[in-house]
Design a protein around this motif. Structure first.
Motif, short mmCIF file in Angstrom:
data_model
loop_
_atom_site.label_atom_id
_atom_site.label_comp_id
_atom_site.label_asym_id
_atom_site.label_seq_id
_atom_site.Cartn_x
_atom_site.Cartn_y
_atom_site.Cartn_z
N LEU A 146 -97.49 -67.72 -4.26
CA LEU A 146 -97.26 -66.82 -3.12
C LEU A 146 -96.26 -67.45 -2.17
O LEU A 146 -96.34 -68.66 -1.90
N THR A 147 -95.35 -66.64 -1.62
CA THR A 147 -94.32 -67.19 -0.73
C THR A 147 -94.29 -66.46 0.60
O THR A 147 -93.29 -65.82 0.96
N PRO A 148 -95.34 -66.54 1.41
CA PRO A 148 -95.37 -65.82 2.68
C PRO A 148 -94.60 -66.53 3.79
O PRO A 148 -94.55 -67.77 3.84
N HIS A 149 -94.01 -65.75 4.69
CA HIS A 149 -93.60 -66.31 5.96
C HIS A 149 -94.82 -66.27 6.89
O HIS A 149 -95.88 -65.71 6.52
N PRO A 150 -94.76 -66.86 8.08
CA PRO A 150 -95.97 -66.98 8.90
C PRO A 150 -96.66 -65.65 9.20
O PRO A 150 -97.90 -65.59 9.21
N LEU A 151 -95.91 -64.58 9.45
CA LEU A 151 -96.55 -63.30 9.74
C LEU A 151 -97.31 -62.78 8.52
O LEU A 151 -98.44 -62.28 8.64
N GLU A 152 -96.72 -62.90 7.34
CA GLU A 152 -97.40 -62.46 6.12
C GLU A 152 -98.65 -63.29 5.86
O GLU A 152 -99.69 -62.77 5.47
N ALA A 153 -98.55 -64.60 6.09
CA ALA A 153 -99.72 -65.46 5.93
C ALA A 153 -100.81 -65.07 6.92
O ALA A 153 -102.01 -65.06 6.58
N ALA A 154 -100.42 -64.76 8.14
CA ALA A 154 -101.40 -64.36 9.15
C ALA A 154 -102.13 -63.09 8.73
O ALA A 154 -103.36 -62.97 8.89
N ARG A 155 -101.41 -62.12 8.19
CA ARG A 155 -102.06 -60.89 7.73
C ARG A 155 -103.07 -61.19 6.63
O ARG A 155 -104.16 -60.62 6.59
N MET A 156 -102.72 -62.09 5.72
CA MET A 156 -103.61 -62.39 4.60
C MET A 156 -104.84 -63.17 5.04
O MET A 156 -105.90 -63.06 4.43
N LEU A 157 -104.71 -63.92 6.12
CA LEU A 157 -105.83 -64.70 6.64
C LEU A 157 -106.61 -63.96 7.71
O LEU A 157 -107.66 -64.45 8.16
N GLY A 158 -106.11 -62.82 8.15
CA GLY A 158 -106.77 -62.09 9.23
C GLY A 158 -106.66 -62.78 10.56
O GLY A 158 -107.59 -62.73 11.38
N ARG A 159 -105.52 -63.42 10.81
CA ARG A 159 -105.30 -64.16 12.06
C ARG A 159 -104.00 -63.72 12.69
O ARG A 159 -103.31 -62.83 12.21
N THR A 160 -103.64 -64.40 13.78
CA THR A 160 -102.35 -64.16 14.40
C THR A 160 -101.33 -65.15 13.87
O THR A 160 -101.68 -66.22 13.34
N THR A 161 -100.07 -64.79 14.03
CA THR A 161 -99.00 -65.71 13.64
C THR A 161 -99.09 -67.01 14.41
O THR A 161 -98.86 -68.10 13.86
N ALA A 162 -99.45 -66.94 15.69
CA ALA A 162 -99.58 -68.16 16.50
C ALA A 162 -100.65 -69.08 15.93
O ALA A 162 -100.49 -70.30 15.93
N ASP A 163 -101.76 -68.50 15.43
CA ASP A 163 -102.81 -69.33 14.82
C ASP A 163 -102.29 -70.05 13.58
O ASP A 163 -102.59 -71.23 13.36
N VAL A 164 -101.52 -69.35 12.77
CA VAL A 164 -100.96 -69.97 11.56
C VAL A 164 -100.01 -71.09 11.94
O VAL A 164 -100.07 -72.21 11.40
N GLN A 165 -99.12 -70.84 12.89
CA GLN A 165 -98.13 -71.84 13.28
C GLN A 165 -98.76 -73.03 14.00
O GLN A 165 -98.19 -74.13 13.99
N ALA A 166 -99.91 -72.83 14.61
CA ALA A 166 -100.56 -73.93 15.32
C ALA A 166 -100.97 -75.06 14.38
O ALA A 166 -101.03 -76.23 14.78
N ASP A 167 -101.26 -74.72 13.12
CA ASP A 167 -101.60 -75.75 12.13
C ASP A 167 -101.18 -75.22 10.76
O ASP A 167 -101.98 -74.64 10.01
N ARG A 168 -99.92 -75.39 10.44
CA ARG A 168 -99.35 -74.81 9.24
C ARG A 168 -99.98 -75.39 7.96
O ARG A 168 -100.23 -74.66 6.99
N LEU A 169 -100.25 -76.67 7.96
CA LEU A 169 -100.88 -77.28 6.79
C LEU A 169 -102.25 -76.66 6.53
O LEU A 169 -102.57 -76.28 5.39
N ARG A 170 -103.05 -76.58 7.56
CA ARG A 170 -104.40 -76.02 7.39
C ARG A 170 -104.33 -74.57 6.92
O ARG A 170 -105.08 -74.15 6.04
#
Length: 449
Positions: free
Chosen positions: A327-351
């Motif tokens: 899978l090759t998501p950018h932060p917004l796509e990853a946030a949608r898949m995790l049910g979070r905000t983009t800011a949450d994803v960017q706050a800890d990208r590794l996690r």
């Protein structure tokens, strides 16, 4: 001591907890460790200072500050004027930020914020010791409202993930490394990618021995995305590349600018590597159950969005054999898949990347500055190559196609290995001035050796 980037080989990264353990053991066995650190800082300061003014050194209470104080003594012994105060001198030739470093675990106090603001306002170049003050070593994000933006960062003993992902590159400037002659004595937390070789091409090879790629996407008005991905797979060296352009009659050419590309479907090329979702629109949702029967798939863009809102599709992804889904998501796509905000994803990208990989039993490339590659059960990796020239339309489509082309030529490789090689190559090709158009990026990728 050496400048770190671009990397040649893969290097180990250690998170803050591991770095502290390594440092504690090294201090017990090498009482002169801080003396070596201070000398390294002083040597680099002599190279970086600009003019004849004093070097302003701001030291905090921990080991970072101790390193700075030793550097001050060394510089003074060398005949250099040194100013050690939280109030700066006039016209310093260099600022050495030894205020917080690795010791930071919360937002800096108000008086430290004021000192950081004064350092940042100074016209002299800034050398940060270990980490720019205010930057978190694990995530590459500021701990509070402010983190120093250094011109140079000398990281000591270990390399930390936050130097290379999140906001790390923007805050660290040019990164230097000195291991202080200490070999880390524990397993790395993360890999920092080095240059990977291109797939070997036998002198007796032919197009049938270099695999097949099927690119599915390109809904009306968005066909360019799928065509870019297909062109990238072709340039990478895949033997045959097919396009399934959604909503376009089967008799139409795949790409009038690239006659080598062919039309095809997953029923016609069931053993191809699928590159799914580039410019696909909402129509991709209905096609995904069939496409997820392909043996290896790279999933991007609209296909990710479809999976994010469909539990059945998520279950189909999870049930695939490990190592066959990328899978090759950018932060917004990853946030949608995790049910979070983009800011949450960017706050800890590794996690975030690791959680998504575990949730869907796949390999995840979380794109962005310091792209993260995570797979369930494997050590994650960070890519330090690339730059702002890649922030342009179509560069993600090129990455997906290139990954598909690599995988077609390496049928025994798992998704993680392919992702590491492809993401790093894509980043290196994107190291250019200004803006790099996606079509030109393909040619730069093809020209790499």
């Amino acid at each position: 001591m050496r400048p770190l980037l671009p990397t040649i080989s893969t290097l180990p990264l250690f998170d803050v907890a591991a770095s502290r353990r390594i440092e504690a053991r090294a201090l017990r066995h090498s009482p002169d460790l801080m003396a070596r650190a201070g000398l390294a800082i002083a040597k680099l300061a002599l190279v970086l200072r600009r003019g004849d003014g004093p070097i302003w050194i701001i030291c905090g209470p921990g080991n970072n500050g101790g390193d700075g104080r030793i550097a001050a003594r060394r510089l003074a012994q060398h005949g250099v004027a040194v100013h050690m105060s939280h109030e700066g001198p006039s016209s310093p030739s260099l600022v050495i930020d030894a205020l917080l470093g690795l010791g930071l675990n919360r937002a800096p106090a108000a008086h430290m914020q004021a000192t950081m603001a004064a350092m940042q306002a100074c016209a002299a170049p800034i050398l940060a010791v270990d980490l720019p003050s205010g930057l978190l070593g694990d995530t590459g994000q500021p701990a509070g409202e402010r983190a120093m933006r250094a011109d140079h960062t000398l990281t000591l003993l270990t390399l930390k993930p936050g130097l290379f992902t999140g906001e790390g590159r923007a805050h660290c400037g040019r990164i230097w490394f000195d291991d202080l002659d200490v070999a880390p004595d524990e397993t790395p937390t993360v890999d920092l990618l080095g240059r990977a070789p291109r797939p070997h091409r036998s002198v007796t090879g032919h197009k049938g021995s270099h695999g097949q790629v099927l690119v599915v996407g390109g809904a009306p008005g968005m066909q360019g995305a799928a065509q870019l991905a297909a062109r990238a797979a072709l340039a990478c060296g895949a033997g045959r590349v097919y396009l399934d352009l959604l909503g376009r009659p089967a008799g139409d050419p795949a790409d009038q600018g690239r006659a080598e590309l062919m039309r095809g479907t997953c029923e016609e090329v069931p053993q191809a590597v699928g590159v799914i979702g580039c410019g696909a629109g909402s129509a991709i949702a209905a096609a995904l159950p069939s496409l997820l029967q392909l043996p290896r798939v790279v999933i991007d863009a609209d296909a990710l969005n479809a999976i994010a809102v469909d539990q059945v599709l998520q279950s189909l992804v999870r049930s695939r054999r490990p190592g066959t889904t990328l899978l090759t998501p950018h932060p917004l796509e990853a946030a949608r898949m995790l049910g979070r905000t983009t800011a949450d994803v960017q706050a800890d990208r590794l996690r975030a990347a690791q959680e998504l990989a575990a949730r869907l039993n796949c390999c995840v490339v979380l794109k962005g500055s310091g792209s993260v590659i995570a797979s369930a059960g494997q050590r994650p990796a960070i890519c330090a190559s690339g730059g702002p020239a890649l922030a342009t339309a179509g560069s993600g489509d090129v990455l997906s196609g290139w990954l598909g082309g690599l995988w077609a030529q390496q049928p025994t490789s798992d998704a993680h290995g392919v992702a590491c090689a492809g993401v790093d190559a894509h980043g290196r090709a994107g190291e250019a001035n200004g803006v790099l158009r996606a079509g030109d990026l393909i040619e730069r990728l093809a020209a790499q050796r």
